[in-house]
Enzyme design. Structure first.
Site, short mmCIF file in Angstrom:
data_model
loop_
_atom_site.label_atom_id
_atom_site.label_comp_id
_atom_site.label_asym_id
_atom_site.label_seq_id
_atom_site.Cartn_x
_atom_site.Cartn_y
_atom_site.Cartn_z
N ARG A 65 0.93 -1.02 0.23
CA ARG A 65 0.03 0.24 -0.35
C ARG A 65 1.09 0.94 0.31
O ARG A 65 0.71 2.38 -0.20
CB ARG A 65 -0.94 0.28 1.09
CG ARG A 65 -1.86 0.54 1.39
CD ARG A 65 -3.23 0.79 1.98
NE ARG A 65 -2.48 1.42 3.65
CZ ARG A 65 -3.36 0.85 4.53
NH1 ARG A 65 -4.14 0.77 4.41
NH2 ARG A 65 -2.90 0.92 5.56
N LYS A 82 -2.78 7.03 1.57
CA LYS A 82 -2.71 7.16 2.62
C LYS A 82 -1.52 8.29 2.67
O LYS A 82 -0.22 8.19 3.44
CB LYS A 82 -2.08 5.93 4.03
CG LYS A 82 -2.03 5.89 4.92
CD LYS A 82 -1.91 4.58 5.32
CE LYS A 82 -2.56 5.30 7.21
NZ LYS A 82 -3.41 5.80 7.57
#
Length: 339
Positions: free
Chosen positions: A80, A183
């Protein structure tokens, strides 16, 4: 650690012994270095300071009843972080280097891993920033990866107890097709005003609606949202939601319980049909929602009865925690034992 009350830990920063750093320069990543300093020395024109080239991750290590240290799904966090890097044009940190750095920082700070019976854990924060000097909107040529740790208790002080959240249409967490799936720190900065207003009103978080039409459920502040209807686990699909590793794991656990899983747009009015609702994420784990107040429409959706979590939320929470702490067989091979 004689002076730490492990069971009373807040979710916050505590100084530990070491962090691990690695720098990208001249088109390649160097070797990791161990530091005992809490300070980063960066250029005043670093792109992380001016153009938001910054992304981070969050994962946890747990001490089991057997004394072993387990870290949960760190390969997913590594991947991620790479996806975040692609989204804001940073050098991708290799998965193998990520996992080695996480192992190293855990072992260097293992005296800070809370004991099994405390219910607390070691929070691990990998950070990737653009450090190259740049005036003019361009990606940097130099980057720094840092990973540090801190022992933490529950993200919400109530722990696994139903919490109240609210809907405020005047605020968006991220734009459609923007950085919502990344993120990046900017997404969290954008949530601070609404989050502070919610907390001053007695709410744990803001449940955001989709930023385009304000018709569909999006994210729940710092966490993903899911609802339970009958034997179905329902979670929103959106172009502005962070792909939660916890939500991904709960989906697999729901399937093992014989549940149907639906990831799709969730209309606001569908909240009335949910028997249970919750937010989920690395920090929050699973936090059941007792009520959702739509402050603009003066409407309330109620879920938890007698202030207790629903049976499905409780079952999913217990099952996930049992895997993380090594109390149940890890049939999914999600945990890595650190030794």
């Amino acid at each position: 650690m004689e002076n730490i009350k492990w069971s009373d830990l807040p979710f916050g920063y505590m100084k530990t012994d070491y962090n691990v750093r690695c720098c990208y320069k001249d088109g390649r990543w160097g070797e990791p270095e161990v530091s005992s300093s809490e300070i980063l020395n960066i250029h005043i024109a670093a792109t992380c300071l001016h153009y938001g080239q910054e992304a981070f991750e969050g994962l946890k290590a747990f001490r089991g009843k057997d004394g072993k240290i387990r870290v949960f799904r760190m390969d997913e966090n590594a991947k991620r972080l790479q996806a975040s890097s692609r989204g804001i044009m940073m050098a991708e940190f290799p998965v193998e280097k990520f996992e080695n750095a996480v192992r190293k920082v855990i072992l260097l700070n293992q005296r800070f891993i809370p004991p099994y019976e405390s219910g607390s854990s070691l929070y691990i924060r990998p950070l990737l920033i653009g450090t190259g000097a740049q005036v003019g909107v361009k990606p940097a040529s130099e980057y720094m990866f840092v990973v540090f740790v801190t022992p933490v208790g529950p993200y919400f002080k109530e722990g696994f107890k139903p919490a109240k959240v609210c809907i405020m249409r005047d605020y968006d967490r991220a734009a459609p097709k923007g950085t919502g799936t990344i993120k990046a720190g900017g997404n969290y900065a954008a949530s601070l005003v609404a989050g502070q207003k919610a907390q001053s009103g007695g709410y744990a978080a803001v449940l955001y609606l989709d930023p385009k039409e304000k018709k569909y459920i999006d994210e729940c502040g710092p966490a993903n949202f899911f609802g339970i209807k009958g034997n179905t686990y329902i979670t929103p699909a959106s172009d502005s939601i962070l792909p939660s590793i916890t939500n991904k794991s709960l989906i697999e656990l729901a399937k093992t319980l014989g549940m149907t899983v639906e990831r799709r747009p969730v209309p606001l009015e569908e909240l009335e049909t949910f028997e249970e609702a919750a937010e989920c994420g690395t920090a929050a784990v699973v936090t059941p929602i007792s009520q959702i107040d739509d402050l603009d429409e003066n409407k309330r959706y109620t879920f938890a009865k007698d202030g207790k979590a629903g049976p499905v939320c409780e079952k999913l929470y217990n099952k996930l925690r049992a895997i993380q702490y090594g109390d149940e067989p890890d049939v999914f091979r999600w945990t890595t034992i650190i030794e």
